[in-house]
Scaffold this active site. Sequence first.
Site, PDB file in Angstrom:
ATOM      1  N   ASP A   1       0.827  -1.209   0.000  1.00  0.00           N
ATOM      2  CA  ASP A   1       0.000   0.000   0.000  1.00  0.00           C
ATOM      3  C   ASP A   1       0.866   1.265   0.000  1.00  0.00           C
ATOM      4  OD1 ASP A   1      -2.329   1.413  -0.038  1.00  0.00           O
ATOM      5  OD2 ASP A   1      -2.723   1.233   2.095  1.00  0.00           O
TER       6      ASP A   1
ATOM      7  N   ASN B   1     -10.446  -3.442  -6.778  1.00  0.00           N
ATOM      8  CA  ASN B   1      -9.627  -2.429  -7.475  1.00  0.00           C
ATOM      9  C   ASN B   1     -10.140  -2.080  -8.879  1.00  0.00           C
ATOM     10  OD1 ASN B   1      -6.448  -3.519  -6.024  1.00  0.00           O
ATOM     11  ND2 ASN B   1      -7.814  -1.871  -5.363  1.00  0.00           N
TER      12      ASN B   1
ATOM     13  N   ARG C   1     -11.333   1.498  -9.589  1.00  0.00           N
ATOM     14  CA  ARG C   1     -10.425   2.657  -9.759  1.00  0.00           C
ATOM     15  C   ARG C   1     -10.569   3.246 -11.163  1.00  0.00           C
ATOM     16  NH1 ARG C   1      -5.085   2.195  -6.180  1.00  0.00           N
ATOM     17  NH2 ARG C   1      -6.084   1.287  -4.367  1.00  0.00           N
TER      18      ARG C   1
ATOM     19  N   ARG D   1      -0.755   8.942 -10.138  1.00  0.00           N
ATOM     20  CA  ARG D   1      -0.720   7.752  -9.281  1.00  0.00           C
ATOM     21  C   ARG D   1      -0.016   6.563  -9.959  1.00  0.00           C
ATOM     22  NH1 ARG D   1      -4.022   7.121  -5.138  1.00  0.00           N
ATOM     23  NH2 ARG D   1      -4.333   4.938  -5.685  1.00  0.00           N
TER      24      ARG D   1
HETATM   25  C1  FPP Z   1      -1.843  -0.097  -3.462  1.00  0.00           C
HETATM   26  O1  FPP Z   1      -1.424   1.256  -3.415  1.00  0.00           O
HETATM   27  C2  FPP Z   1      -1.336  -0.744  -4.674  1.00  0.00           C
HETATM   28  C3  FPP Z   1      -2.118  -1.332  -5.636  1.00  0.00           C
HETATM   29  C4  FPP Z   1      -3.576  -1.427  -5.524  1.00  0.00           C
HETATM   30  C5  FPP Z   1      -1.567  -1.884  -6.872  1.00  0.00           C
HETATM   31  C6  FPP Z   1      -0.209  -2.458  -6.763  1.00  0.00           C
HETATM   32  C7  FPP Z   1       0.178  -3.054  -8.039  1.00  0.00           C
HETATM   33  C8  FPP Z   1       1.383  -2.933  -8.605  1.00  0.00           C
HETATM   34  C9  FPP Z   1       2.539  -2.235  -7.982  1.00  0.00           C
HETATM   35  C10 FPP Z   1       1.662  -3.612  -9.892  1.00  0.00           C
HETATM   36  C11 FPP Z   1       1.863  -5.034  -9.520  1.00  0.00           C
HETATM   37  C12 FPP Z   1       2.862  -5.762 -10.207  1.00  0.00           C
HETATM   38  C13 FPP Z   1       3.850  -6.506  -9.627  1.00  0.00           C
HETATM   39  C14 FPP Z   1       4.338  -7.669 -10.357  1.00  0.00           C
HETATM   40  C15 FPP Z   1       4.473  -6.179  -8.346  1.00  0.00           C
HETATM   41  P1  FPP Z   1      -2.514   2.420  -3.531  1.00  0.00           P
HETATM   42  O2  FPP Z   1      -2.616   2.788  -4.965  1.00  0.00           O
HETATM   43  O3  FPP Z   1      -3.786   1.988  -2.895  1.00  0.00           O
HETATM   44  O4  FPP Z   1      -1.811   3.542  -2.726  1.00  0.00           O
HETATM   45  P2  FPP Z   1      -2.503   4.718  -1.889  1.00  0.00           P
HETATM   46  O5  FPP Z   1      -3.087   4.090  -0.656  1.00  0.00           O
HETATM   47  O6  FPP Z   1      -1.356   5.609  -1.569  1.00  0.00           O
HETATM   48  O7  FPP Z   1      -3.520   5.354  -2.773  1.00  0.00           O
END
Ligand code: FPP
Length: 247
Positions: A34, A82, A85, A47
């Site tokens: 996160d 998700n 989004r 983002r």
């Molecule tokens: C949460 O941060 C992250 C996600 C929902 C997506 C994560 C996915 C990736 C990094 C790509 C995955 C690929 C690999 C192979 C690792 P958030 O966007 O909810 O952050 P925030 O709370 O700051 O808004």
Amino acid sequence: MLFKKKNTEIDLSSLDMKKVVSDAKLQHIAFIMDGNGRWAQNRGLPREAGHKVGVEAFRRIANKCKEYGIGTITIYAFSTENWARPKNEVNEIMRLLDKYISEAEKEDAENRSQYHVLGDKERLGADLKAKCEYLEDFTKDNPYVVNIALNYGGRDEIVRAANRLIAEGKTEITEEDISSNLFTSHSPDPDLIVRSGGEYRLSNFLMWQSAYSELYFCDTLWPDMDDMDLRKAIVEFSKRKRRFGGI
Ligand code: FPP
């Protein structure tokens, strides 16, 4: 970096992490990655830029886990929720996953990872679904298990398991029946779940498997996660007294 342990301080960087992991019997760490969005917004970036750097953080952390002898890691890459989004963000996460999966094949010899995609692959589209299945098959003999939760929801997973058992004609089921019908049936339950980004919840991640997991929350935003954050989480885990309901 110094880490306070009661009234003494341990120098995290000098620890033999293989020994810490082995003594603590840490076989499986799961990560809720996160903070990508906030990391980017703090820098005035979209983002999506946070997710891109988040993939690099994942590579860094996964390599360290392997180096320390942790046999299984699971990451929460994309939840069933998700999809809500903005389209741009969803598309970019899918593009990054697609890219990662393509690169994982090329890096197989150094990676030595056995990939499993947890979740319903149908909604990913035929192309990404086929790539995931190819990677799972291609890497099936590698020693380090990497589970990527993708279009994954913990409650959905339990309901699917129950429906599979009903379809098999079962009228009475055991815990083992449920466990062996989850996407994670090939993995032990996570010993430790680490959530970055300063929020204190599981967000529908590994609902069944986390029954006795130790939980660790840190404020570091996922793209900044580094070896010291990982070491801190593991050392904290090594100090926990796991009783599994006993005394
Ligand atoms: C949460 O941060 C992250 C996600 C929902 C997506 C994560 C996915 C990736 C990094 C790509 C995955 C690929 C690999 C192979 C690792 P958030 O966007 O909810 O952050 P925030 O709370 O700051 O808004």
